[in-house]
Design a protein around this motif. Sequence first.
Motif, PDB file in Angstrom:
ATOM      1  N   GLU A  75       0.827  -1.205   0.000  1.00 12.66           N
ATOM      2  CA  GLU A  75       0.000   0.000   0.000  1.00 12.66           C
ATOM      3  C   GLU A  75       0.861   1.255   0.000  1.00 12.66           C
ATOM      4  O   GLU A  75       0.552   2.233  -0.701  1.00 12.66           O
ATOM      5  CB  GLU A  75      -0.921  -0.014   1.229  1.00 12.66           C
ATOM      6  CG  GLU A  75      -1.869   1.174   1.275  1.00 12.66           C
ATOM      7  CD  GLU A  75      -2.820   1.109   2.461  1.00 12.66           C
ATOM      8  OE1 GLU A  75      -3.523   2.098   2.690  1.00 12.66           O
ATOM      9  OE2 GLU A  75      -2.836   0.075   3.157  1.00 12.66           O
ATOM     10  N   TRP A  76       1.955   1.255   0.762  1.00 13.11           N
ATOM     11  CA  TRP A  76       2.855   2.409   0.798  1.00 13.11           C
ATOM     12  C   TRP A  76       3.453   2.664  -0.582  1.00 13.11           C
ATOM     13  O   TRP A  76       3.529   3.804  -1.033  1.00 13.11           O
ATOM     14  CB  TRP A  76       3.950   2.164   1.823  1.00 13.11           C
ATOM     15  CG  TRP A  76       5.104   3.122   1.708  1.00 13.11           C
ATOM     16  CD1 TRP A  76       6.354   2.836   1.255  1.00 13.11           C
ATOM     17  CD2 TRP A  76       5.114   4.506   2.055  1.00 13.11           C
ATOM     18  NE1 TRP A  76       7.146   3.947   1.289  1.00 13.11           N
ATOM     19  CE2 TRP A  76       6.409   4.996   1.782  1.00 13.11           C
ATOM     20  CE3 TRP A  76       4.169   5.382   2.563  1.00 13.11           C
ATOM     21  CZ2 TRP A  76       6.771   6.315   1.992  1.00 13.11           C
ATOM     22  CZ3 TRP A  76       4.527   6.708   2.783  1.00 13.11           C
ATOM     23  CH2 TRP A  76       5.799   7.160   2.507  1.00 13.11           C
TER      24      TRP A  76
ATOM     25  N   TRP B  10       0.999   4.439  -2.885  1.00 16.66           N
ATOM     26  CA  TRP B  10       0.864   5.869  -2.592  1.00 16.66           C
ATOM     27  C   TRP B  10       2.075   6.654  -3.094  1.00 16.66           C
ATOM     28  O   TRP B  10       1.944   7.768  -3.589  1.00 16.66           O
ATOM     29  CB  TRP B  10       0.680   6.081  -1.092  1.00 16.66           C
ATOM     30  CG  TRP B  10      -0.736   5.889  -0.640  1.00 16.66           C
ATOM     31  CD1 TRP B  10      -1.225   4.880   0.149  1.00 16.66           C
ATOM     32  CD2 TRP B  10      -1.847   6.723  -0.954  1.00 16.66           C
ATOM     33  NE1 TRP B  10      -2.571   5.030   0.328  1.00 16.66           N
ATOM     34  CE2 TRP B  10      -2.986   6.159  -0.319  1.00 16.66           C
ATOM     35  CE3 TRP B  10      -2.014   7.883  -1.705  1.00 16.66           C
ATOM     36  CZ2 TRP B  10      -4.254   6.719  -0.430  1.00 16.66           C
ATOM     37  CZ3 TRP B  10      -3.280   8.443  -1.810  1.00 16.66           C
ATOM     38  CH2 TRP B  10      -4.379   7.866  -1.170  1.00 16.66           C
TER      39      TRP B  10
ATOM     40  N   VAL C 255       1.598   7.169  -6.766  1.00 12.86           N
ATOM     41  CA  VAL C 255       0.548   8.158  -7.037  1.00 12.86           C
ATOM     42  C   VAL C 255       1.067   9.578  -6.838  1.00 12.86           C
ATOM     43  O   VAL C 255       0.889  10.455  -7.693  1.00 12.86           O
ATOM     44  CB  VAL C 255      -0.681   7.903  -6.128  1.00 12.86           C
ATOM     45  CG1 VAL C 255      -1.652   9.075  -6.210  1.00 12.86           C
ATOM     46  CG2 VAL C 255      -1.386   6.624  -6.534  1.00 12.86           C
ATOM     47  N   VAL C 256       1.728   9.817  -5.701  1.00 13.86           N
ATOM     48  CA  VAL C 256       2.227  11.157  -5.389  1.00 13.86           C
ATOM     49  C   VAL C 256       3.271  11.600  -6.407  1.00 13.86           C
ATOM     50  O   VAL C 256       3.264  12.743  -6.886  1.00 13.86           O
ATOM     51  CB  VAL C 256       2.808  11.194  -3.958  1.00 13.86           C
ATOM     52  CG1 VAL C 256       3.495  12.524  -3.702  1.00 13.86           C
ATOM     53  CG2 VAL C 256       1.702  10.962  -2.935  1.00 13.86           C
TER      54      VAL C 256
END
Length: 243
Positions: A2-3, A6, A9-10
């Motif tokens: 999950e990290w 993200w 995405v960022v």
Amino acid sequence: MEWNMWVMVVSALATSLGAIPVLFIRGISHRRMDSILAYTAGIMVAASTYGLIPASLKLTNLYVLCFGVLIGALLLNLLEYIIPHIDFDHQRSDVVLPQQSLMLIAAMTLHNIPEGLSVGASLVSEVENLGIVVALSMGLQNVPEGFLVALFLVNQDVHKLFAIMMAVFTGLIEYFASLVGFYLVQVSLFLVPYGLAFAAGAMLFIVYKELIPETHGHGYERLATFSFLLGLLSMIGVVEWFR
């Protein structure tokens, strides 16, 4: 897992952050444009030579590195022949807008695909902190890139909100490329050094073929040179901070 998602995405959607100032800017001078491009070039050179290339060498040998770098550069060279080139500062105002917009998005795809692949591949690699360093380097250079995309479209009389949406779209392209790199390398970990070298070659091709020449045609070569050095040192600082 999950990290990592993200982080991808960022990094990719940093393009959107760069596009937002277009809402408040009516135009930009050659001086500022050259400075932004040169700073971006410095970031990309540092990310390639100080991050990606050493990481690839740690995982493999010089032959793999040379192969990956050359393939990355050759692929972008081939794609540039297939997709018409876009020059941000020398567009005719009487060209049909939809065609120009599609060409611009296609040209930015050439940049975003290898960038996304490098982020995804580095996040899977076992090199300590490599993933976050590569993602940060891509995110930092995505900010001025998003600004340039949105600015070009606005100068073509596109509505500002639509221009920002197109900048977001180019960021999404990079995100999907990151997913491809992430899952492809996760299946075949031996591809990591190839992916890192490929990304380095692609970025160095973009810098030498596109960014540096564009900053040396309007009389602001000295400013561009120092902007390049500032970008280079900024990226090196980021790498050292996370080591």
